[in-house]
Design a protein around this motif. Structure first.
Motif, mmCIF file in Angstrom:
data_model
loop_
_atom_site.group_PDB
_atom_site.id
_atom_site.type_symbol
_atom_site.label_atom_id
_atom_site.label_comp_id
_atom_site.label_asym_id
_atom_site.label_seq_id
_atom_site.Cartn_x
_atom_site.Cartn_y
_atom_site.Cartn_z
ATOM 1 N N GLN A 50 11.191 -6.122 -18.377
ATOM 2 C CA GLN A 50 11.672 -5.051 -17.496
ATOM 3 C C GLN A 50 11.152 -5.286 -16.083
ATOM 4 O OE1 GLN A 50 10.360 -1.178 -18.663
ATOM 5 N NE2 GLN A 50 11.459 -0.138 -17.027
ATOM 6 N N VAL A 51 12.080 -5.334 -15.132
ATOM 7 C CA VAL A 51 11.702 -5.568 -13.747
ATOM 8 C C VAL A 51 11.130 -4.292 -13.135
ATOM 9 C CG1 VAL A 51 12.586 -6.092 -11.453
ATOM 10 C CG2 VAL A 51 13.404 -7.396 -13.429
ATOM 11 N N GLN A 52 10.015 -4.458 -12.445
ATOM 12 C CA GLN A 52 9.424 -3.334 -11.724
ATOM 13 C C GLN A 52 8.903 -3.794 -10.379
ATOM 14 O OE1 GLN A 52 6.474 -1.474 -14.442
ATOM 15 N NE2 GLN A 52 7.714 0.371 -14.184
ATOM 16 N N LEU A 53 9.155 -2.967 -9.370
ATOM 17 C CA LEU A 53 8.551 -3.126 -8.054
ATOM 18 C C LEU A 53 7.921 -1.781 -7.725
ATOM 19 C CD1 LEU A 53 11.384 -4.992 -6.096
ATOM 20 C CD2 LEU A 53 9.229 -5.972 -6.906
ATOM 21 N N VAL A 54 6.614 -1.768 -7.534
ATOM 22 C CA VAL A 54 5.903 -0.522 -7.304
ATOM 23 C C VAL A 54 5.192 -0.599 -5.956
ATOM 24 C CG1 VAL A 54 4.173 1.069 -8.170
ATOM 25 C CG2 VAL A 54 5.607 -0.199 -9.784
ATOM 26 N N GLU A 55 5.670 0.221 -5.014
ATOM 27 C CA GLU A 55 5.064 0.270 -3.689
ATOM 28 C C GLU A 55 3.896 1.251 -3.666
ATOM 29 O OE1 GLU A 55 9.619 0.031 -2.632
ATOM 30 O OE2 GLU A 55 8.370 1.114 -4.070
ATOM 31 N N SER A 56 2.948 0.979 -2.795
ATOM 32 C CA SER A 56 1.815 1.872 -2.593
ATOM 33 C C SER A 56 1.306 1.692 -1.169
ATOM 34 C CB SER A 56 0.705 1.580 -3.599
ATOM 35 O OG SER A 56 0.232 0.249 -3.443
ATOM 36 N N GLY A 57 0.467 2.635 -0.738
ATOM 37 C CA GLY A 57 -0.181 2.507 0.566
ATOM 38 C C GLY A 57 0.409 3.357 1.664
ATOM 39 N N GLY A 58 1.494 4.059 1.389
ATOM 40 C CA GLY A 58 2.061 4.922 2.416
ATOM 41 C C GLY A 58 1.199 6.154 2.651
ATOM 42 N N GLY A 59 1.564 6.911 3.682
ATOM 43 C CA GLY A 59 0.817 8.121 3.981
ATOM 44 C C GLY A 59 1.053 8.582 5.392
ATOM 45 N N LEU A 60 0.193 9.499 5.818
ATOM 46 C CA LEU A 60 0.255 10.073 7.158
ATOM 47 C C LEU A 60 -0.798 9.385 8.033
ATOM 48 C CD1 LEU A 60 1.169 12.250 9.211
ATOM 49 C CD2 LEU A 60 -0.571 13.752 8.178
ATOM 50 N N VAL A 61 -0.383 8.927 9.193
ATOM 51 C CA VAL A 61 -1.306 8.252 10.098
ATOM 52 C C VAL A 61 -0.974 8.665 11.528
ATOM 53 C CG1 VAL A 61 0.164 6.203 10.287
ATOM 54 C CG2 VAL A 61 -2.296 5.987 10.704
ATOM 55 N N GLN A 62 -1.979 8.690 12.389
ATOM 56 C CA GLN A 62 -1.757 9.041 13.784
ATOM 57 C C GLN A 62 -1.165 7.859 14.550
ATOM 58 O OE1 GLN A 62 -5.507 10.446 15.377
ATOM 59 N NE2 GLN A 62 -5.191 12.496 14.561
ATOM 60 N N PRO A 63 -0.458 8.136 15.635
ATOM 61 C CA PRO A 63 0.050 7.034 16.462
ATOM 62 C C PRO A 63 -1.086 6.109 16.886
ATOM 63 C CG PRO A 63 1.046 9.101 17.131
ATOM 64 C CD PRO A 63 -0.006 9.451 16.120
ATOM 65 N N GLY A 64 -0.792 4.811 16.829
ATOM 66 C CA GLY A 64 -1.809 3.807 17.124
ATOM 67 C C GLY A 64 -2.610 3.367 15.923
ATOM 68 N N GLY A 65 -2.460 4.055 14.819
ATOM 69 C CA GLY A 65 -3.207 3.734 13.613
ATOM 70 C C GLY A 65 -2.576 2.609 12.808
ATOM 71 N N SER A 66 -3.184 2.347 11.651
ATOM 72 C CA SER A 66 -2.746 1.244 10.788
ATOM 73 C C SER A 66 -2.588 1.712 9.352
ATOM 74 C CB SER A 66 -3.769 0.104 10.827
ATOM 75 O OG SER A 66 -3.886 -0.443 12.120
ATOM 76 N N LEU A 67 -1.700 1.038 8.652
ATOM 77 C CA LEU A 67 -1.537 1.204 7.221
ATOM 78 C C LEU A 67 -1.227 -0.159 6.615
ATOM 79 C CD1 LEU A 67 0.712 4.388 6.744
ATOM 80 C CD2 LEU A 67 -1.690 4.160 6.082
ATOM 81 N N ARG A 68 -1.580 -0.317 5.357
ATOM 82 C CA ARG A 68 -1.226 -1.530 4.635
ATOM 83 C C ARG A 68 -0.460 -1.135 3.385
ATOM 84 N NH1 ARG A 68 -4.836 -5.729 1.089
ATOM 85 N NH2 ARG A 68 -3.785 -7.679 1.663
ATOM 86 N N LEU A 69 0.803 -1.540 3.336
ATOM 87 C CA LEU A 69 1.621 -1.298 2.158
ATOM 88 C C LEU A 69 1.494 -2.471 1.188
ATOM 89 C CD1 LEU A 69 4.920 0.050 3.769
ATOM 90 C CD2 LEU A 69 2.829 1.291 3.201
ATOM 91 N N ALA A 70 1.596 -2.172 -0.078
ATOM 92 C CA ALA A 70 1.603 -3.207 -1.107
ATOM 93 C C ALA A 70 2.763 -2.958 -2.054
ATOM 94 C CB ALA A 70 0.285 -3.220 -1.880
ATOM 95 N N CYS A 71 3.308 -4.025 -2.591
ATOM 96 C CA CYS A 71 4.391 -3.934 -3.571
ATOM 97 C C CYS A 71 4.040 -4.868 -4.720
ATOM 98 C CB CYS A 71 5.724 -4.321 -2.938
ATOM 99 S SG CYS A 71 7.098 -4.464 -4.104
ATOM 100 N N ALA A 72 3.730 -4.277 -5.854
ATOM 101 C CA ALA A 72 3.362 -5.049 -7.042
ATOM 102 C C ALA A 72 4.601 -5.276 -7.892
ATOM 103 C CB ALA A 72 2.299 -4.307 -7.833
ATOM 104 N N ALA A 73 4.852 -6.532 -8.229
ATOM 105 C CA ALA A 73 6.058 -6.905 -8.949
ATOM 106 C C ALA A 73 5.738 -7.353 -10.367
ATOM 107 C CB ALA A 73 6.776 -8.026 -8.208
ATOM 108 N N SER A 74 6.679 -7.125 -11.270
ATOM 109 C CA SER A 74 6.540 -7.597 -12.641
ATOM 110 C C SER A 74 7.926 -7.738 -13.255
ATOM 111 C CB SER A 74 5.678 -6.643 -13.474
ATOM 112 O OG SER A 74 6.260 -5.356 -13.516
ATOM 113 N N GLY A 75 8.007 -8.566 -14.301
ATOM 114 C CA GLY A 75 9.252 -8.696 -15.037
ATOM 115 C C GLY A 75 10.186 -9.781 -14.551
ATOM 116 N N PHE A 76 9.772 -10.553 -13.549
ATOM 117 C CA PHE A 76 10.580 -11.666 -13.068
ATOM 118 C C PHE A 76 9.650 -12.704 -12.440
ATOM 119 C CE2 PHE A 76 10.503 -10.746 -8.479
ATOM 120 C CZ PHE A 76 10.110 -9.417 -8.472
#
Length: 120
Positions: free
Chosen positions: A1-27
């Motif tokens: 079963q194919v899965q792509l699961v994103e994480s790391g989003g949220g609320l941040v102030q202008p000028g700030g940073s975020l790191r998104l991740a996408c974990a994949a499985s099934g292919f």
């Protein structure tokens, strides 16, 4: 079963940073180009950044110099480091895995999306 699961989003102030991740499985992750898209309210989905199975990365002009896409084939994960965030970066960010078969048909898989909100 194919899965792509994103994480790391949220609320941040202008000028700030975020790191998104996408974990994949099934292919076979290493065989697929990995792309981050985003969709803001009332707008069409747009490509943000892409990293092929082999070759150079590609970025939307609006994020060049601020965002960095990378992949770790050992962990079946693609990342999006977002720096100097602006309110206009606010959107739902989606992870996509894609490849073209030898017969010309495409395989495309999508994650469920993660919300990024840039606001003071």
């Amino acid at each position: 079963q194919v899965q792509l699961v994103e994480s790391g989003g949220g609320l941040v102030q202008p000028g700030g940073s975020l790191r998104l991740a996408c974990a994949a499985s099934g292919f076979t992750f290493s065989s697929y180009a990995m792309t981050w898209y985003r969709q803001a309210p009332g707008k069409e989905r747009e490509l943000v950044a892409a990293v092929p199975s082999a070759g150079m990365t590609n970025y939307a002009d609006s994020v060049k110099g601020r965002f960095t896409i990378s992949r770790d084939n050992a962990k079946n994960t693609v990342y999006l480091q977002m720096n100097s965030l602006k309110p206009e970066d606010t959107a739902v960010y989606y992870c996509n895995a894609g490849r073209r078969r030898v017969n010309g048909l495409r395989d495309d898989y999508w994650g469920q999306g993660t919300q990024v909100t840039v606001s003071s």
